[in-house]
Design a protein around this motif. Sequence first.
Motif, PDB file in Angstrom:
ATOM      1  N   ASP A   1      -4.303   2.099   0.361  1.00 49.44           N
ATOM      2  CA  ASP A   1      -5.239   0.978   0.256  1.00 49.44           C
ATOM      3  C   ASP A   1      -6.416   1.174   1.206  1.00 49.44           C
ATOM      4  O   ASP A   1      -7.564   0.861   0.871  1.00 49.44           O
TER       5      ASP A   1
ATOM      6  N   ALA B   1       1.261   2.185  -7.547  1.00 50.84           N
ATOM      7  CA  ALA B   1       2.572   2.133  -6.896  1.00 50.84           C
ATOM      8  C   ALA B   1       3.266   3.493  -6.986  1.00 50.84           C
ATOM      9  O   ALA B   1       3.896   3.952  -6.022  1.00 50.84           O
TER      10      ALA B   1
ATOM     11  N   ASN C   1       7.790   5.517   4.713  1.00 49.82           N
ATOM     12  CA  ASN C   1       7.772   4.070   4.880  1.00 49.82           C
ATOM     13  C   ASN C   1       6.934   3.490   3.748  1.00 49.82           C
ATOM     14  O   ASN C   1       5.719   3.696   3.705  1.00 49.82           O
ATOM     15  N   PRO C   2       7.560   2.778   2.811  1.00 48.78           N
ATOM     16  CA  PRO C   2       6.811   2.286   1.637  1.00 48.78           C
ATOM     17  C   PRO C   2       5.588   1.457   2.009  1.00 48.78           C
ATOM     18  O   PRO C   2       4.520   1.632   1.430  1.00 48.78           O
ATOM     19  N   GLU C   3       5.735   0.563   2.998  1.00 51.57           N
ATOM     20  CA  GLU C   3       4.619  -0.303   3.372  1.00 51.57           C
ATOM     21  C   GLU C   3       3.487   0.500   4.013  1.00 51.57           C
ATOM     22  O   GLU C   3       2.314   0.297   3.700  1.00 51.57           O
ATOM     23  N   GLU C   4       3.865   1.421   4.903  1.00 47.98           N
ATOM     24  CA  GLU C   4       2.826   2.230   5.559  1.00 47.98           C
ATOM     25  C   GLU C   4       2.092   3.108   4.554  1.00 47.98           C
ATOM     26  O   GLU C   4       0.867   3.272   4.633  1.00 47.98           O
ATOM     27  N   GLU C   5       2.825   3.684   3.609  1.00 46.72           N
ATOM     28  CA  GLU C   5       2.192   4.561   2.620  1.00 46.72           C
ATOM     29  C   GLU C   5       1.241   3.769   1.734  1.00 46.72           C
ATOM     30  O   GLU C   5       0.124   4.217   1.427  1.00 46.72           O
ATOM     31  N   ALA C   6       1.676   2.570   1.317  1.00 41.74           N
ATOM     32  CA  ALA C   6       0.815   1.721   0.484  1.00 41.74           C
ATOM     33  C   ALA C   6      -0.427   1.288   1.257  1.00 41.74           C
ATOM     34  O   ALA C   6      -1.538   1.269   0.722  1.00 41.74           O
ATOM     35  N   GLU C   7      -0.241   0.950   2.549  1.00 40.87           N
ATOM     36  CA  GLU C   7      -1.377   0.542   3.377  1.00 40.87           C
ATOM     37  C   GLU C   7      -2.360   1.698   3.575  1.00 40.87           C
ATOM     38  O   GLU C   7      -3.576   1.495   3.598  1.00 40.87           O
TER      39      GLU C   7
END
Length: 505
Positions: free
Chosen positions: A188, A151, A179-185
């Motif tokens: 991943d 994270a 963008n937190p979601e885009e960066e995490a995706e």
Amino acid sequence: MPEERPTMPPVRLRTDAELARDALAAPLLARAVRLARWAEQGKPVASGGALPEGELREATELLELAGDEDGSLCAAQAWQLAVDTGLVEIEEPTGADGDGDGAGADAGGESTAEDEFSAVATSGEELRLITEGGPRDVLDIWLDGFEMVLADAAAPDLSDIAAQIGESGELDLDALDWNPEEEAEFLDGVLGNLYLLTALDEEAATAPVPLPALAASMIVPEDMDEPTDDILEEVSEAMVRLDDQFRLLAPTGLVDYQPVDEALIQEVDGEGRIQEPGTAQELEDEDVSRYGMVRLTPLGVYAVRARMLEAGIDAPAVGDLADKGADILLDALPGHPEPAAQAEAEQWLARRTPEEAARELLAAARGDDEDAPLRRLTCQQTLSLAGTEAEPALREVLDDRHLGGLARVWLAEHGVAGVPEPSEEMVFWLTVDTLAAQLASEGDSAELRDLVRGLVDQSGSFFDSAWRVDHPATADVLEAMGRLHPDKKAAKEARKAAFKARSRA
């Protein structure tokens, strides 16, 4: 209908004991454990667990990091991991959460200097599990810590965050361009690509992947022959980001990482850029390595698979089928990479005696359905790993229409005496069945083309007899032979035979 779950190829995992040893040897967890033991008698900390300067300096020396440029940072990260995973517990002072009589505050309600480090850190329950628990306990603690570091890796730089906090104290994500979601995706997806490489080719996965290739796999469209300048700029930006992220993740034991040579990183408009590496032909191996090299470790494979399972992805491991029926095994093995298929078959056979395993496999291989030829080929391949004690089960099916041919092949390969010769009808049936299985598994491959040519060359009258074979796939196999045979005359004979087979059916 329920949505079909994404499926990954199977991976071969190390045992829990081996993975737990890897986890304990990972620098970040090893340091966190040492600091948890150091705190056993209690250490003064700030509310939330931050170490005072003196204790941080002592922790840095304990970890033998005092001479390193980032030594205190590494010590602070290890301490934070210990706190986050429960290796260290924080006892907050009375009134720290707003309850009680407010001891430790002055008349104006402000915290005093004496109150600043009034919390106490001691060894937590998780430290006992590290010492006295089993491998799974260690892995659970390691996974918790890895998730927290992951994270952090997907978060922007703290200095960037500070610059975008407005007067109201709120974070302006638009100005931060994050963008937190885009960066995490994205992260991943990168780990997923490394995982897929490991699953598809175990030998290739032992070699690290160049960072430019990994970044390009995420950004360059598959149908783009030559990347545009804009795409190349995106790849460069992604490489800088991944370099920072892998540097942070490497101490967890997730990846082996050789960072980008800092001499290649340039500042452009206040942002890092990596010099374009050029084409593969222009670079020697030693030059490619300067752009960063990364490999998922066995512990990393375990961690990424755990995340995939949690996300609802079907991510099998070799050995998952060991207690399943032969029908499930024979359906699954054709989709496995060859080394994983053999390892899976060996583990399945190890749970049974050779004779009972052979009997179960042969029973599951029967049938006239579309998938039956591939099941029988997979059965034959699996039985090749069984010992000679399987002989009685093979002899039982010598007269079986579906299985007699493959049984004779197995008995001959094992040098068994007294096996009756197959009839011509059985030989042709087995030939059609084998070709149908090859078509199902490989399509019009070069290997199948060679097999077709060899069959026809050995028997000039092959097509005169083949169209009469009472097999559901006869016409399809003959059609394929017409496509694959390089000789025009033989190809025409194959097409004629296919027409006759369809007419007969």
